[in-house]
Design an enzyme around this catalytic site. Structure first.
Site, PDB file in Angstrom:
ATOM      1  NE  ARG A   3      21.807 -28.539  -3.217  1.00  0.00           N
ATOM      2  CZ  ARG A   3      20.889 -27.677  -2.833  1.00  0.00           C
ATOM      3  NH1 ARG A   3      21.203 -26.735  -1.953  1.00  0.00           N
ATOM      4  NH2 ARG A   3      19.657 -27.725  -3.300  1.00  0.00           N
ATOM      5  CG  ASP A  40       9.261 -20.980  -2.639  1.00  0.00           C
ATOM      6  OD1 ASP A  40       9.987 -20.627  -1.695  1.00  0.00           O
ATOM      7  OD2 ASP A  40       9.636 -21.756  -3.538  1.00  0.00           O
ATOM      8  CG  HIS A  43      11.058 -25.559   0.096  1.00  0.00           C
ATOM      9  ND1 HIS A  43       9.809 -24.973  -0.023  1.00  0.00           N
ATOM     10  CD2 HIS A  43      11.926 -24.657  -0.431  1.00  0.00           C
ATOM     11  CE1 HIS A  43       9.905 -23.794  -0.589  1.00  0.00           C
ATOM     12  NE2 HIS A  43      11.193 -23.556  -0.834  1.00  0.00           N
ATOM     13  CG  HIS A  49      11.179 -20.971   2.946  1.00  0.00           C
ATOM     14  ND1 HIS A  49      12.345 -21.718   2.958  1.00  0.00           N
ATOM     15  CD2 HIS A  49      11.008 -20.570   1.652  1.00  0.00           C
ATOM     16  CE1 HIS A  49      12.854 -21.758   1.740  1.00  0.00           C
ATOM     17  NE2 HIS A  49      12.060 -21.085   0.928  1.00  0.00           N
TER      18      HIS A  49
END
Length: 366
Positions: free
Chosen positions: A312, A246, A302, A244
């Site tokens: 993580r 941002d 990303h 996607h």
């Protein structure tokens, strides 16, 4: 926060796309989360064909190091403006050092984030994001756009939602979590305003435009997104966060240093891993800065992948103008052939992105 909530109320999400599975109890990959790995096509977006010869980067457009590696930029570098221009143009993402966010506060944020995600699922569900809401616990908001669900869980903080949700999670000892997240957001806001100044200066956008964006600092479009990517039995069959871009001007990201996970898509290279570097933060260009720059800065595609060894975490701070701010291309630069996008209010674009995701930029192109 009220206006943002109103925008999301127009595009409610079903509960099945909000409630994460209990990752701690999973021994194998459920069909709902089983992805087939592939190299996706580039997300459609309009790139300016204008041959911009920005004064700050005339001598640096052929910098091969910046073309082949994600730049690390020292905010104390006297060439900060031109380096940010090159990184934003070539990659849409860069890492920063000497950013002013202390190691101590980052460690505290990591600790509090871990405490949050280690709560039992039934506790986390107390602050489950509402179908028409923007804050609280849940799966990524982009989940409905994909046929499979993602191997992650998140917690979104906007304005007063922090105190309300913390009190539900820790009725008698919520203050520590709130204090640390408040301090972190205050420092990130200061850093974001500094970065915005550098970015707009690199585009030769007048200081008056910076002042116009910041003239109502209490109503800026900001949010803090805490993310957890649990260890996975078979990472090759799952996706932590699907591809996607941002929505807002840019994102400042801190990722824990115990594992890699963030990847960006780069023409000619494919998916490139953005590995953690001690004492750096990541800055990535969003859609509204892509629009404001008239396509000169790249809204970077990303995603996040997972591993089979450890959890993580990442903490993303989204920064944008007030939702009633009218944003559009700045075209007063050498070689500009005209605007690539139409003007619109920020809240209109948020609404468009909520409906179209990948196609939002193409939808507002001219």
């Amino acid at each position: 926060m009220g206006i943002l909530s109103e925008v999301y109320k127009q595009h409610p999400v079903e509960n099945k796309y909000i409630i994460p599975i209990d990752f701690g109890s999973i021994k194998d990959i459920p069909q709902s989360h089983a992805w087939v790995e592939f190299t996706p096509p580039k997300i459609p977006k309009i790139i300016s064909n204008n041959n911009n010869n920005n004064n700050n980067n005339n001598n640096n457009n052929n910098n091969e190091e910046l073309i082949s590696t994600i730049p690390i930029i020292d905010l104390n570098d006297p060439k900060i403006v031109e380096k940010i221009y090159i990184a934003s143009e070539k990659w849409g993402i860069f890492k920063i050092t000497n950013h002013g966010i202390s190691k101590e506060i980052l460690e505290k944020v990591e600790k509090e984030t871990k405490k949050l995600f280690e709560l039992p699922m039934e506790e986390k569900k107390k602050v489950l994001r509402k179908p028409d809401g923007a804050t609280g616990y849940g799966s990524p908001r982009i989940t409905p756009f994909f046929s499979k669900q993602m191997w992650s869980e998140g917690f979104t903080i906007i304005g007063t939602s922090l105190l309300h949700h913390a009190q539900l999670l820790w009725p008698s000892h919520f203050q520590g979590f709130c204090d640390i997240m408040d301090e972190y957001q205050t420092q990130l806001k200061d850093l974001a305003q500094k970065l915005l100044g550098y970015m707009l200066k690199s585009l030769n956008i007048p200081e008056s435009e910076i002042n116009r964006i910041n003239q109502d600092p209490n109503n800026l479009s900001t949010a803090l997104q805490l993310n957890s990517y649990p260890s996975c039995p078979d990472p090759t069959r799952t996706m932590g966060l699907a591809q996607h871009t941002d929505t807002f001007l840019f994102t400042i990201l801190h990722q824990t240093g115990n594992a890699s996970g963030l990847q960006v898509y780069k023409d000619g290279l494919g998916w490139v891993s953005v590995d953690p570097v001690p004492e750096t933060l990541i800055v990535n260009v969003g859609d509204l800065l892509h629009v404001l720059s008239n396509g000169r800065f790249q809204s970077v595609i990303h995603r996040a992948v997972v591993n089979n060894e450890k959890q993580r975490m990442s903490m993303a701070y989204f920064y944008g103008p007030p939702l009633d701010f009218e944003v559009g291309p700045f075209v007063n630069y050498p070689g500009c052939e005209g605007p690539c996008f139409r003007f619109m209010k920020v809240k209109e674009y948020v609404s468009i992105k909520s409906k179209l995701l990948d196609s939002a930029l193409a939808f507002i192109s001219m």
